[in-house]
Design a protein around this motif. Structure first.
Motif, mmCIF file in Angstrom:
data_model
loop_
_atom_site.group_PDB
_atom_site.id
_atom_site.type_symbol
_atom_site.label_atom_id
_atom_site.label_comp_id
_atom_site.label_asym_id
_atom_site.label_seq_id
_atom_site.Cartn_x
_atom_site.Cartn_y
_atom_site.Cartn_z
ATOM 1 N N THR A 186 -7.918 6.210 3.271
ATOM 2 C CA THR A 186 -7.830 7.658 3.101
ATOM 3 C C THR A 186 -7.647 8.326 4.450
ATOM 4 O O THR A 186 -8.288 7.950 5.433
ATOM 5 N N VAL A 187 -6.767 9.316 4.494
ATOM 6 C CA VAL A 187 -6.560 10.125 5.695
ATOM 7 C C VAL A 187 -6.999 11.555 5.383
ATOM 8 O O VAL A 187 -6.557 12.143 4.390
ATOM 9 N N VAL A 188 -7.881 12.113 6.212
ATOM 10 C CA VAL A 188 -8.343 13.491 6.045
ATOM 11 C C VAL A 188 -7.946 14.291 7.283
ATOM 12 O O VAL A 188 -8.157 13.855 8.415
ATOM 13 N N GLN A 189 -7.341 15.458 7.048
ATOM 14 C CA GLN A 189 -6.977 16.385 8.125
ATOM 15 C C GLN A 189 -7.628 17.724 7.821
ATOM 16 O O GLN A 189 -7.426 18.271 6.738
ATOM 17 N N GLU A 190 -8.417 18.243 8.777
ATOM 18 C CA GLU A 190 -9.200 19.442 8.504
ATOM 19 C C GLU A 190 -9.188 20.382 9.697
ATOM 20 O O GLU A 190 -9.357 19.949 10.843
ATOM 21 N N THR A 191 -8.990 21.663 9.436
ATOM 22 C CA THR A 191 -9.041 22.653 10.500
ATOM 23 C C THR A 191 -10.475 22.808 10.986
ATOM 24 O O THR A 191 -11.421 22.617 10.230
ATOM 25 N N ARG B 144 -8.588 21.696 4.205
ATOM 26 C CA ARG B 144 -8.711 20.243 4.335
ATOM 27 C C ARG B 144 -7.622 19.595 3.489
ATOM 28 O O ARG B 144 -7.445 19.935 2.310
ATOM 29 N N VAL B 145 -6.915 18.638 4.088
ATOM 30 C CA VAL B 145 -5.893 17.872 3.385
ATOM 31 C C VAL B 145 -6.385 16.440 3.240
ATOM 32 O O VAL B 145 -6.803 15.823 4.226
ATOM 33 N N ILE B 146 -6.334 15.906 2.038
ATOM 34 C CA ILE B 146 -6.785 14.539 1.773
ATOM 35 C C ILE B 146 -5.602 13.724 1.262
ATOM 36 O O ILE B 146 -5.015 14.043 0.216
ATOM 37 N N LEU B 147 -5.232 12.696 2.004
ATOM 38 C CA LEU B 147 -4.155 11.783 1.614
ATOM 39 C C LEU B 147 -4.789 10.475 1.165
ATOM 40 O O LEU B 147 -5.522 9.846 1.930
ATOM 41 N N THR B 148 -4.501 10.057 -0.051
ATOM 42 C CA THR B 148 -5.080 8.834 -0.599
ATOM 43 C C THR B 148 -4.007 7.756 -0.707
ATOM 44 O O THR B 148 -2.948 7.979 -1.327
ATOM 45 N N PHE B 149 -4.274 6.615 -0.102
ATOM 46 C CA PHE B 149 -3.361 5.480 -0.153
ATOM 47 C C PHE B 149 -4.040 4.357 -0.933
ATOM 48 O O PHE B 149 -5.177 3.967 -0.627
ATOM 49 N N THR C 224 0.867 -1.185 0.000
ATOM 50 C CA THR C 224 0.000 0.000 0.000
ATOM 51 C C THR C 224 0.897 1.226 0.000
ATOM 52 O O THR C 224 1.904 1.264 0.714
ATOM 53 N N GLN C 225 0.557 2.250 -0.778
ATOM 54 C CA GLN C 225 1.414 3.421 -0.880
ATOM 55 C C GLN C 225 0.584 4.698 -1.092
ATOM 56 O O GLN C 225 -0.551 4.644 -1.542
ATOM 57 N N LEU C 226 1.201 5.822 -0.730
ATOM 58 C CA LEU C 226 0.569 7.121 -0.932
ATOM 59 C C LEU C 226 0.512 7.414 -2.420
ATOM 60 O O LEU C 226 1.537 7.414 -3.115
ATOM 61 N N SER C 227 -0.699 7.660 -2.928
ATOM 62 C CA SER C 227 -0.864 7.909 -4.366
ATOM 63 C C SER C 227 -1.424 9.292 -4.672
ATOM 64 O O SER C 227 -1.436 9.705 -5.830
ATOM 65 N N GLY C 228 -1.909 9.996 -3.667
ATOM 66 C CA GLY C 228 -2.477 11.310 -3.935
ATOM 67 C C GLY C 228 -2.500 12.188 -2.698
ATOM 68 O O GLY C 228 -2.653 11.703 -1.572
ATOM 69 N N GLN C 229 -2.308 13.486 -2.894
ATOM 70 C CA GLN C 229 -2.357 14.462 -1.794
ATOM 71 C C GLN C 229 -3.039 15.720 -2.313
ATOM 72 O O GLN C 229 -2.540 16.374 -3.221
#
Length: 356
Positions: A286-291, A274-279, A259-264
Motif C-alpha cells: 500500500t502507498v499512502v500520500q498525505e498532506t 489522503r490518497v491511498i493506493l492499493t496494490f 502485482t498490480q494497482l487494484s484500488g485508489q
C-alpha cells in the motif's frame, strides 16, 4: 663491515618510512578514531537513485558519551535535517516543517553509516577479506558493508591519505557501481562543542522561536490592513489549511512481478487530503500520500531507523518506509514483502508525477 651494516640499516629505515601494510594501517586508523574524545567532519554526500543524483552538504559530529549529530542540507532545495543521538534517544529534526521524530533505534551502530567514522571502522575490522592498495596519495581499502535494507550494497572503498585521514568513502553495489559517495573536506579531532550542542530541546526550541517570530510578523502585517481585509485573509488562511489538496498523485515506477494497482481512494483529513493506493497480487503493498501542516511543532514517535530516502531523511522499519517531500508525507507498507524490495518501490516514487 660495521659501516656496511649501518649503511644497510639506514637504507631499510628510509625505505620503510611512510609505508603501511594492511593491518598496521587499520590499527592506526582505528586507534585515531577510537581514542578521539570528539570530532567534527564536513563534506559532500552524493546519492545515486533511478539515474538521479541527490547532493547533500554534510556535517558529522561526535562527542565522548555516545553523542552524535549529523546535519544534512539538500543542495537542490536547501532543505535541512538533523539526525541526533543523545542520552534521551535518536531524533530526526526538520526545522522547515516544525517536525521532530524520535526513534526507538540502535542507530548508528545497527548498520553501516557512510557519514560517521565509527561504523566505517567497524566495517573494516569485521572484514578479514578486505583488500588494500597503496596509491600516490595514500591508500585505498575495500571492505564489505552492512546495509540491511540495501542488500545490493556490497562493498565500500575508503580512501586514506598519508596522514591517516579518511578523504573519501564510496559505497558500491554488487556490479561495482557507486551508489553513494562521501567526499570529506575536513576532519577536526580536537573539536569543541557548546553545552547544548547535542540537546534535542535546543533545536526544538529554535523551531518554536522561529514560529513565534513568524506569527508576530503576520500579526504586524495584519494591523496595517482594514478590518474587511483582515477577515478576508483570515478566511482564506483557514481555507488554505483545511482544504489543502494533493495536486499530483505519484505512482511507483517499480512494481513487483504479478502485482498490480487494484484500488485508489481519496479521503479528506484534518490537514487536507489522503490518497491511498492499493496494490494486490504476489507482493501486495500500500502507498499512502498525505498532506501535512507545518503550523505546530510536533514530535512523533517511531519504531524504526532514520534512513536517507531520495531527497530527505525518512524512517524505515521491517514492514514500512516513510518520508516527507514537498509538503506531502509518503508511506509504503507491506506485511509480505522483504524490506529491500519495499525500499525499491519507495525509491521509484521519485520520478515525474502523473496528474489526476
Amino acid at each position: 663491515m660495521k659501516k656496511l651494516f649501518i649503511f644497510l640499516g639506514v637504507i631499510l629505515l628510509v625505505s620503510g618510512c611512510g609505508k603501511y601494510d594492511d593491518s598496521d594501517l587499520i590499527k592506526d586508523l582505528s586507534k585515531k578514531v577510537e581514542q578521539s574524545q570528539a570530532y567534527h567532519m564536513t563534506g559532500t554526500l552524493e546519492i545515486y537513485r533511478n539515474e538521479e543524483k541527490y547532493t547533500y552538504a554534510v556535517e558529522s559530529s561526535y562527542k565522548e558519551g555516545d553523542l552524535f549529530k549529523v546535519n544534512l542540507i539538500n543542495q537542490n532545495n536547501n532543505h535541512e535535517q538533523i539526525i541526533l543521538k543523545n542520552k534521551e534517544g535518536v531524533y530526526v529534526i526538520t526545522p522547515s516543517l516544525n517536525k521532530s521524530f524520535k526513534f526507538q533505534s540502535d542507530w548508528p551502530y545497527n548498520n553501516s553509516q557512510i557519514y560517521l567514522l565509527q561504523p566505517i571502522i567497524t566495517d573494516l575490522n569485521n572484514d578479514n577479506d578486505r583488500t588494500f592498495e597503496k596509491t600516490d596519495n595514500g591508500y585505498v581499502i575495500t571492505s564489505k558493508v552492512n546495509y540491511s535494507s540495501e542488500r545490493d550494497f556490497s562493498n565500500q572503498k575508503i580512501y586514506v591519505d598519508n596522514d591517516i585521514n579518511i578523504t573519501k568513502v564510496e559505497v558500491l553495489d554488487s556490479d561495482n557501481n557507486v551508489q553513494m559517495c562521501l567526499t570529506v573536506t575536513d576532519i577536526d579531532f580536537k573539536a569543541k562543542f557548546d553545552g547544548n550542542y547535542f540537546d534535542s530541546n535546543n533545536y526544538l526550541k529554535q523551531i518554536e522561536e522561529k514560529e513565534d517570530t513568524k506569527k508576530e510578523q503576520q500579526e504586524e502585517d495584519n494591523e496595517v490592513t482594514n478590518d474587511s481585509n483582515k477577515e478576508q485573509n483570515k478566511n482564506q488562511q483557514s481555507t488554505d489549511t483545511t482544504t489543502s489538496k494533493i495536486q499530483d498523485i505519484v505512482y511507483p515506477m517499480y512494481v513487483p512481478v504479478d502485482t498490480q494497482l487494484s484500488g485508489q481512494d481519496i479521503v479528506e483529513t484534518v490537514t487536507g487530503e489522503r490518497v491511498i493506493l492499493t496494490f494486490t497480487g504476489e507482493s501486495a503493498f500500500t502507498v499512502v500520500q498525505e498532506t501535512i501542516s507545518d503550523e505546530e511543532t510536533t514530535t512523533n514517535y517511531v519504531y524504526g531507523d532514520p534512513y536517507l530516502i531520495l531527497d530527505t531523511v525518512g524512517s524505515i522499519t521491517d514492514y514500512s518506509v516513510s518520508w516527507i517531500s514537498n509538503g506531502v508525507e509518503y508511506s509504503v507498507m507491506s506485511d509480505t514483502m522483504e524490506i529491500d524490495e519495499l525500499l525499491t518501490v519507495a525509491q521509484s516514487i521519485s520520478v515525474k508525477a502523473v496528474s489526476k
